[in-house]
Structures are given as C-alpha cells and as structure tokens.
Design an enzyme around this catalytic site. Structure first.
Site, mmCIF file in Angstrom:
data_model
loop_
_atom_site.group_PDB
_atom_site.id
_atom_site.type_symbol
_atom_site.label_atom_id
_atom_site.label_comp_id
_atom_site.label_asym_id
_atom_site.label_seq_id
_atom_site.Cartn_x
_atom_site.Cartn_y
_atom_site.Cartn_z
ATOM 1 N N GLY A 166 39.595 -16.177 -5.801
ATOM 2 C CA GLY A 166 38.601 -16.574 -6.152
ATOM 3 C C GLY A 166 38.025 -15.635 -7.480
ATOM 4 O O GLY A 166 38.826 -14.839 -7.663
ATOM 5 N N ASN A 167 36.981 -15.839 -7.956
ATOM 6 C CA ASN A 167 36.595 -15.225 -9.109
ATOM 7 C C ASN A 167 34.918 -15.369 -9.409
ATOM 8 O O ASN A 167 34.411 -16.461 -9.025
ATOM 9 C CB ASN A 167 37.448 -15.580 -10.445
ATOM 10 C CG ASN A 167 37.765 -16.816 -10.402
ATOM 11 O OD1 ASN A 167 37.251 -17.829 -10.684
ATOM 12 N ND2 ASN A 167 39.041 -17.054 -10.212
ATOM 13 N N SER A 211 42.743 -15.672 -13.860
ATOM 14 C CA SER A 211 43.605 -16.844 -14.374
ATOM 15 C C SER A 211 42.890 -18.124 -14.569
ATOM 16 O O SER A 211 43.225 -19.190 -15.205
ATOM 17 C CB SER A 211 44.794 -17.022 -13.219
ATOM 18 O OG SER A 211 44.182 -17.385 -11.834
ATOM 19 N N GLU A 212 41.592 -18.068 -13.812
ATOM 20 C CA GLU A 212 40.682 -19.280 -13.725
ATOM 21 C C GLU A 212 39.639 -19.105 -14.900
ATOM 22 O O GLU A 212 38.490 -19.900 -14.971
ATOM 23 C CB GLU A 212 40.043 -19.462 -12.430
ATOM 24 C CG GLU A 212 40.992 -20.157 -11.435
ATOM 25 C CD GLU A 212 41.464 -21.399 -11.753
ATOM 26 O OE1 GLU A 212 41.381 -21.924 -12.773
ATOM 27 O OE2 GLU A 212 42.126 -21.914 -10.977
ATOM 28 N N HIS A 295 41.990 -27.154 -4.361
ATOM 29 C CA HIS A 295 41.851 -25.922 -4.810
ATOM 30 C C HIS A 295 40.758 -25.188 -4.136
ATOM 31 O O HIS A 295 40.847 -24.404 -3.738
ATOM 32 C CB HIS A 295 41.779 -26.045 -6.250
ATOM 33 C CG HIS A 295 41.895 -24.665 -7.073
ATOM 34 N ND1 HIS A 295 42.534 -23.821 -6.811
ATOM 35 C CD2 HIS A 295 41.304 -24.350 -8.232
ATOM 36 C CE1 HIS A 295 42.402 -22.500 -7.360
ATOM 37 N NE2 HIS A 295 41.602 -23.089 -8.519
#
Length: 324
Positions: A166-167, A211-212, A295
């Site tokens: 997550g982010n 990375s997202e 995802h």
C-alpha cells in the site's frame, strides 16, 4: 561592500527596539517582496516550504566586536561571533522560516523578526530539517506530513495495510508527497516521505517514491478534487473479488447502494506500470474509489479523512457481503 539585494522585508516592526531577541512564534507573519529580476530564481518556491532567509541587517553597527548577550548588561560581554547580535562586522541575518502564502513575487513567511525595509540577500532551502528524526523535509508541509503518517498508521491498525504494501499521498500545490517504496505503513517516520513534481513526476528529494507513484500522479492529474489518496490491499474486498460472483458489494443495504455507487473497477494491469496509472486516473474522473483487479483499492478524497474513511467503509461492506 554591500551584497546584492534580492528583495525587501515588509514588517510590522519599525524599530530595533521592537524586535525580539530570538525568533518569536507568537508574532504575526511578514512579507518578503522579491525584485522582478529574480522571478526565475523563485519559480519553485511553494507554500509550506521551509527556507532559510539571509538578510542584510542594515541598521547594525559593523564596528562592534563584543556585546552583552541579548542586550542584557547584567550578563558578561562576549565576542560577537558567539552571539546573534545584529551589530557585527558583516551584519548578515540567518532566519529559518516557512512560507505561509504566496502572491506572485510576495512571500508570506513566519517567523521573521526584522524591521520593515530590511534587505534580503538570499534564500535557500532549509535542508537542516532532514537531520532530525522528528523533522520533515524542507519540501513537506508539517500538516501534510503528519496527515500522511497518521493515515498510514490508522489504516494499518484497521488491517487495510499489511507489512510493506500500500501507499498514501497528498497533493501539496504542484507537488505530491507520497510514502517511500518499501516503507512499513504502520511505522512510518518523517524520512519515509518522498516529494515529486506533479507535472513531470521528477523526484525532488533523495527518498525514493512508492512503486505505485504513477497511479497517484494520474489521479491528481485527472481529478482536480483529489487532494489525498489512499491505496490499500484490503483483505476482505480482495477475497470477495476472487469469488467472481458478479459486481462487488451488490448488497440490499442503504449503505451498500450509497458506497457501491462511488466504486468502480479496472482490469488487471501489472503493478507500477504506466498502463495501470492511466486506467485508474481515467476512472477517477467519475468515481471516488477504484478497485484494481488482482491488486487492491485506490480511494481519493478532498481530505485524508475522506479518502481513508471511504476505504474503511468499502472494506466493512465487503465483510458483510462475505457473510451472506
């Protein structure tokens, strides 16, 4: 020889006697008016930035080499280089401030305790804030940084994040503050936040963004109302999606209908790819929540509370749907 002046302070303080001996946070903010010639140098300064302002204390006595600290004659005299007296051979003032507002070439800053008309000779980023474990980068507004850290911790406590997945991000002017790659959301610190340029995605700090990042950038670019984004891997919603039993959250509940209308889903794309970012960005034009097949979930909001709250609501409804 006097240094080159880049701007002037416009302050409520009109005499040296009115100036506090040290920075006083109870004082009202003041304005710095930059000269037009220096507009290109100020292009990237934004509200929330921590900066160092160097002033030329033109009312200082350059012949003074020793003084009573803070002007208190009860204290023994000290060499001028061990004090912050404005009277000194080269009267340069150094002030750590934050930008609270901007109107063209006028910067509203705080706290700055110099008299009206004081020349400004330079502005630098306050990179010293990176040295303390409790301090955010000079490019991160403390309120923004704390909102991200708190949301990540709250989401972790509610089971929306696990380990390093997550982010979380927030838009800050024309920049995006986002959690770093490989950071544990339940245990974030100020050094776990990266800053990137919204238009180009160019990193502005040494911290590597999640990375997202592409997903966050595309949502902000496609949806002006988005000010905060929470990307989670909610276990119940993911488990429900793997059943393949039609629409997600198809529940005969009032809450189910309300929140299901905020949710859409996009086909599976490899995580971290431009294709995934573009798909979520386009979907965010019409929906506040986007489920990415295989995802996770992306929720946007005008505030961090809205984004995280929507994530919690959808995960709660998924738990109900699984018990039907």
């Amino acid at each position: 020889m006097n240094p080159r002046v880049i701007g002037t302070v416009r302050s409520h303080l009109v005499s040296r006697d009115q100036c506090p001996k040290y920075g006083d946070t109870s004082m009202p903010p003041v304005w710095i008016e930059l000269a037009p010639d220096f507009e290109p140098a100020a292009t990237d300064l934004q509200v929330g930035d921590a900066i160092l302002v160097l002033t030329w204390m033109h009312k200082g006595d350059q012949a003074v080499l020793r003084c009573h600290p803070q002007g208190n004659r009860k204290l023994p005299m000290r060499g001028i280089f061990s004090t912050r007296s404005p009277d000194r051979p080269t009267p340069i003032g150094l002030h750590a401030v934050r930008i609270l507002g901007r109107e063209g070439l006028r910067l509203k800053v705080h706290p700055l305790e110099v008299i009206d008309g004081t020349p400004v000779i330079d502005i630098k980023p306050d990179n010293a804030t990176l040295q303390g474990t409790a301090e955010f980068s000079s490019l991160v507004n403390p309120d923004t940084g704390q909102a991200i850290l708190s949301a990540a911790r709250d989401g972790w406590l509610r089971g929306l994040f696990a380990g390093f997945n997550g982010n979380v991000s927030m838009r800050q002017g024309e920049r995006v503050v986002i959690t770093a790659t490989g950071s544990a959301k339940g245990h974030l610190g100020p050094r776990d936040l990266a800053v990137v340029d919204l238009a180009t995605g160019t990193p502005l700090t040494s911290v590597r963004a999640s990375s997202e990042l592409a997903v966050h950038l595309e949502v902000y670019r496609n949806q002006p109302l988005a000010r905060a984004i929470v990307h989670t891997h909610p276990p119940k919603l993911l488990a429900l999606s793997l059943r393949g039993e039609g629409p997600l959250l198809d529940l005969p509940l009032f809450e189910g209908r309300v929140f299901a209308d905020k949710l859409t889903r996009v086909p599976a794309h490899r995580p971290g790819t431009p294709e995934l970012g573009q798909a979520v960005g386009v979907a965010s034009r019409d929906f506040e929540a986007v489920f990415m097949d295989n995802h996770g979930l992306v929720c946007r909001g005008e505030t961090m509370t809205q984004a995280l709250g929507l994530s919690e609501e959808l995960e709660s409804l998924a738990g109900i749907a699984m018990r039907r």
